[in-house]
Design a protein around this motif. Structure first.
Motif, PDB file in Angstrom:
ATOM      1  N   LEU A  53       0.796  -1.526  -0.313  1.00  0.00           N
ATOM      2  CA  LEU A  53      -0.314  -0.232   0.055  1.00  0.00           C
ATOM      3  C   LEU A  53       0.522   1.063   0.085  1.00  0.00           C
ATOM      4  O   LEU A  53       1.828   1.497   0.988  1.00  0.00           O
ATOM      5  CB  LEU A  53      -0.614   0.085   1.281  1.00  0.00           C
ATOM      6  N   ASP A  54       0.189   2.284  -1.144  1.00  0.00           N
ATOM      7  CA  ASP A  54       1.542   3.492  -0.949  1.00  0.00           C
ATOM      8  C   ASP A  54       0.240   4.547  -0.294  1.00  0.00           C
ATOM      9  O   ASP A  54      -0.720   5.194  -1.161  1.00  0.00           O
ATOM     10  CB  ASP A  54       1.697   3.944  -1.543  1.00  0.00           C
ATOM     11  N   PRO A  55       0.296   4.762   1.056  1.00  0.00           N
ATOM     12  CA  PRO A  55      -0.648   5.947   1.326  1.00  0.00           C
ATOM     13  C   PRO A  55      -0.553   6.980   0.865  1.00  0.00           C
ATOM     14  O   PRO A  55      -2.247   7.841   0.451  1.00  0.00           O
ATOM     15  CB  PRO A  55      -0.918   6.158   3.246  1.00  0.00           C
ATOM     16  N   GLN A  56       0.109   7.526   1.005  1.00  0.00           N
ATOM     17  CA  GLN A  56       1.155   8.573   0.146  1.00  0.00           C
ATOM     18  C   GLN A  56      -0.250   9.061  -1.212  1.00  0.00           C
ATOM     19  O   GLN A  56      -0.858  10.221  -1.427  1.00  0.00           O
ATOM     20  CB  GLN A  56       2.147   8.786  -0.037  1.00  0.00           C
ATOM     21  N   GLY A  57       0.545   7.843  -1.822  1.00  0.00           N
ATOM     22  CA  GLY A  57      -0.277   8.043  -3.312  1.00  0.00           C
ATOM     23  C   GLY A  57      -1.914   7.911  -3.819  1.00  0.00           C
ATOM     24  O   GLY A  57      -2.084   8.065  -3.853  1.00  0.00           O
TER      25      GLY A  57
END
Length: 83
Positions: free
Chosen positions: A16-20
């Motif tokens: 998971l890429d929370p910022q993206g």
């Protein structure tokens, strides 16, 4: 001989890429719903002194493997140019 390396470090696709994800969600608010699946990483530039391009690649690869990226969470790729 001097070489310039352009290095891109990105989160692994499996993670998971929370910022993206936050940026992807915000695209709708900007009227850009067709933009999605944003991934955010790092861009690093550096100069390396080496006898030839092959030696420069080995040095940059070592820097990436040992310091510039997290093997568990990130991948990297780089390009070299004569400086």
């Amino acid at each position: 001989m001097k070489f310039q390396a352009e290095i891109d470090v990105m989160p692994l696709k499996e993670l998971l890429d929370p910022q993206g994800k936050a940026v992807s969600s915000s695209m709708k608010n900007l009227g850009l719903p067709e933009i999605g699946n944003v991934r955010i990483g790092k861009h690093i530039t550096l100069e390396v002194e080496a006898a030839n391009e092959a030696e420069a690649k080995v040095k940059v690869d070592k820097a990436c493997m040992e310091l510039l990226h997290n093997r568990i969470m990130e991948s990297y790729r780089f390009e070299l140019k004569a400086a």
